[in-house]
Design a protein around this motif. Sequence first.
Motif, mmCIF file in Angstrom:
data_model
loop_
_atom_site.group_PDB
_atom_site.id
_atom_site.type_symbol
_atom_site.label_atom_id
_atom_site.label_comp_id
_atom_site.label_asym_id
_atom_site.label_seq_id
_atom_site.Cartn_x
_atom_site.Cartn_y
_atom_site.Cartn_z
ATOM 1 N N LYS A 1 -0.707 8.032 -1.618
ATOM 2 C CA LYS A 1 -2.046 8.609 -1.786
ATOM 3 C C LYS A 1 -2.955 8.205 -0.631
ATOM 4 O O LYS A 1 -3.704 9.021 -0.091
ATOM 5 N N ALA A 2 -2.915 6.917 -0.261
ATOM 6 C CA ALA A 2 -3.794 6.435 0.810
ATOM 7 C C ALA A 2 -3.498 7.154 2.114
ATOM 8 O O ALA A 2 -4.408 7.552 2.850
ATOM 9 N N ALA A 3 -2.218 7.335 2.414
ATOM 10 C CA ALA A 3 -1.847 8.013 3.663
ATOM 11 C C ALA A 3 -2.244 9.482 3.616
ATOM 12 O O ALA A 3 -2.739 10.040 4.612
ATOM 13 N N THR A 4 -2.063 10.128 2.464
ATOM 14 C CA THR A 4 -2.363 11.555 2.347
ATOM 15 C C THR A 4 -3.848 11.837 2.530
ATOM 16 O O THR A 4 -4.236 12.805 3.183
ATOM 17 N N TYR A 5 -4.681 10.986 1.940
ATOM 18 C CA TYR A 5 -6.122 11.278 1.942
ATOM 19 C C TYR A 5 -6.894 10.536 3.021
ATOM 20 O O TYR A 5 -8.117 10.468 2.978
ATOM 21 N N GLY A 6 -6.199 9.956 3.983
ATOM 22 C CA GLY A 6 -6.911 9.298 5.084
ATOM 23 C C GLY A 6 -7.304 7.895 4.674
ATOM 24 O O GLY A 6 -8.111 7.728 3.759
ATOM 25 N N GLY A 7 -6.717 6.904 5.335
ATOM 26 C CA GLY A 7 -6.871 5.505 4.936
ATOM 27 C C GLY A 7 -8.297 5.066 4.675
ATOM 28 O O GLY A 7 -8.587 4.442 3.656
ATOM 29 N N GLY A 8 -9.229 5.395 5.559
ATOM 30 C CA GLY A 8 -10.581 4.868 5.449
ATOM 31 C C GLY A 8 -11.343 5.372 4.250
ATOM 32 O O GLY A 8 -11.804 4.598 3.408
ATOM 33 N N ALA A 9 -11.470 6.696 4.149
ATOM 34 C CA ALA A 9 -12.246 7.275 3.059
ATOM 35 C C ALA A 9 -11.595 6.951 1.711
ATOM 36 O O ALA A 9 -12.290 6.645 0.729
ATOM 37 N N PHE A 10 -10.285 7.013 1.675
ATOM 38 C CA PHE A 10 -9.591 6.735 0.409
ATOM 39 C C PHE A 10 -9.881 5.318 -0.062
ATOM 40 O O PHE A 10 -10.141 5.086 -1.239
ATOM 41 N N MET A 11 -9.855 4.353 0.876
ATOM 42 C CA MET A 11 -10.055 2.963 0.474
ATOM 43 C C MET A 11 -11.489 2.722 -0.003
ATOM 44 O O MET A 11 -11.716 1.907 -0.896
ATOM 45 N N ILE A 12 -12.460 3.453 0.587
ATOM 46 C CA ILE A 12 -13.840 3.318 0.096
ATOM 47 C C ILE A 12 -13.918 3.801 -1.349
ATOM 48 O O ILE A 12 -14.434 3.113 -2.234
ATOM 49 N N GLN B 1 -11.481 15.907 -4.639
ATOM 50 C CA GLN B 1 -10.087 15.586 -4.957
ATOM 51 C C GLN B 1 -9.740 14.159 -4.530
ATOM 52 O O GLN B 1 -8.960 13.474 -5.196
ATOM 53 N N LEU B 2 -10.339 13.710 -3.412
ATOM 54 C CA LEU B 2 -10.093 12.340 -2.955
ATOM 55 C C LEU B 2 -10.587 11.349 -4.005
ATOM 56 O O LEU B 2 -9.910 10.367 -4.330
ATOM 57 N N TRP B 3 -11.769 11.600 -4.563
ATOM 58 C CA TRP B 3 -12.318 10.709 -5.587
ATOM 59 C C TRP B 3 -11.452 10.727 -6.841
ATOM 60 O O TRP B 3 -11.235 9.696 -7.477
ATOM 61 N N LEU B 4 -10.973 11.922 -7.165
ATOM 62 C CA LEU B 4 -10.096 12.043 -8.336
ATOM 63 C C LEU B 4 -8.836 11.220 -8.147
ATOM 64 O O LEU B 4 -8.413 10.477 -9.042
ATOM 65 N N GLU B 5 -8.247 11.311 -6.966
ATOM 66 C CA GLU B 5 -6.992 10.596 -6.713
ATOM 67 C C GLU B 5 -7.215 9.079 -6.646
ATOM 68 O O GLU B 5 -6.415 8.299 -7.164
ATOM 69 N N ALA B 6 -8.315 8.659 -5.981
ATOM 70 C CA ALA B 6 -8.588 7.225 -5.855
ATOM 71 C C ALA B 6 -8.889 6.606 -7.210
ATOM 72 O O ALA B 6 -8.355 5.545 -7.567
#
Lengths: 544, 55
Positions: A36-47, A241-246
């Motif tokens: 998931k982290a790799a798919t959605y871009g490390g930085g934004a996903f981790m935030i 979708q990024l927020w949903l996945e995180a």
Amino acid sequence: MATPQASENWSSRLGVIMAVAGSAVGLGNFLRFPGKAATYGGGAFMIAYFVSLVIIGVSICWAEWTLGRWGGKRGFHSSPAIMGLIVGRPWGRFLGVLGVIIPVGIYMYYVYIEAWCLGYAVQFATGRLGGPDIDYAKHFVEYVGANADGFSLGLGMGQVGLFVLIVYLLNFVLIYRGLAKGIEWFCKWAMPALMVIALIIVVRVLTLGTPDPTLPEQNVANGLGYMWNPGNIGEQLRNPQLWLEAAGQIFFSLSVGFGVIITYASYLTEKDDVVLSGLTATSANEFCEVGLGGLMSIPAGFVFLGAAGIAGQGTFGLGFTVLPQVFSHMAFGHVFGALFFFLLFLAAITSSLSMLQPGIAFLEEAMGIGRKMSVTILGALTALGSLFVWYYSKDLKALDTIDFWVGTCFIFIQGTILIVLFSWVVGVDRGLDEAHKGAAIRVPGWFRPIMQWLCPTFLISIFVLWLAKNVFGWNFQFSGAEFAPSGYITDLIGGDGTPPSTVARASVAVVGVTIAFLTIVTHLAGRRWYGADGKGATLLEETR
Amino acid sequence: MTLGGWINMIISVGAVTTLFAWCIYKVVATPEETKKVHGFEFETPDEKAERESER
């Protein structure tokens, strides 16, 4: 027979940490998170991930630990009985039924996945896997029976069936031995072993360098970059979708809202800490997920297969197709392959063990039966469910369908019920006062508005997003929004010219029968728990 | 890996590792914590009844 004092002495400080961490750390830490982290871009996903950790993960974790200990202090250990007490009305027990259904339902397919992990570990150790000429995608499909129903029922060494039986027996033997001699004994050696194995693999991955000099760009630094390089953070954070996945990753990884923590915490006494225990469990899970899982699977895959080899892989694709290929290219790949899949097996079994206790505690106190009888009933129930998942393996349809409804949808509902009960029925101030009894650390004051307002709002918003995507098939566009029923819905009702899936419908029926059985038992337990002669009657009066 | 990637990785991995280490330190180092955080009372109702009947 051990005395209570002996039990307390037996549960050492390290034992506590290992047992609690064991229930939280699972396959998602090492396979789902990095993907998931790799798919959605490390930085934004981790935030989004860390925001979700604070708002959802830690909040619900503390709420569940607190409510569990509160119920246990009053003599109840199951989610339905405790929730009835919290609401102060007998009907309140039905709010907790999902807290039994979820772990029981997830267990039915989780042992099957657990068997894959053990089977792969043995196959790597014995040299059946690890060769560079094996078509690992084809092997996985045949091994788990995704090509045809009933294909994986064989019991040979190269088939998964034998390992299904082994892990099923192992789980129930450990549960049958009791909590002290079973779960905690196992977790006390399994969790340190898991972390040591993970560290060995991380060190191996980080020292891979550039294995193929003809492909200099495929090196460890670029592999880490593929996972961690931030993209356009501002733009990505606007993607719902990024927020949903995180948020989903945090929610499911921490095992909050499952019904497991509330039962575990019910075995604590009033003077036992829940705040530090909850935070320790959370941090152990996060260390395994971000600190170990984040440095392992994706970088290793990138180094040997490049970005094209790992892009778009789901959890199972990454774990059972990509990584075996990686190990086949690596020096001592048999050893590291066996270690990695044994690591996944340990992560899985420490989780599956915890999924059985809520059902056992529920049957004991709902039916007034002993542990042996409740283990027998739960064993029969889960055996039927697991057999169903095992047989109907084509496209992993049964597994996927039960995971969607029980392992995802129901958890959102139960998690929401839990935090609303804590923050609004008990009241956040009263709830935190209860949490602070015997606490080694205090919940920071700024968590009060988070638990009262932000967490329920955030959770409900994420659930609505999840429904919009996975049920109504929203395309995540605000302008030009389109909706089309998702595959999980068309599987049940049929789509454009596509007939409904018989297996998907049967899977929902299996879930329905389980719900009906546990709901009826909950209904019948009402008199035992809250009847005039029951201990709960007075307690209900007190909590109203 | 870009500078942003290094920063992202170090902060993320460092944060969770520090939190985990602090929690373990807190559990191990807090005086009387053994009594406070002794773990679960691993005794189910039937085991408790069995033990009491043996007394």
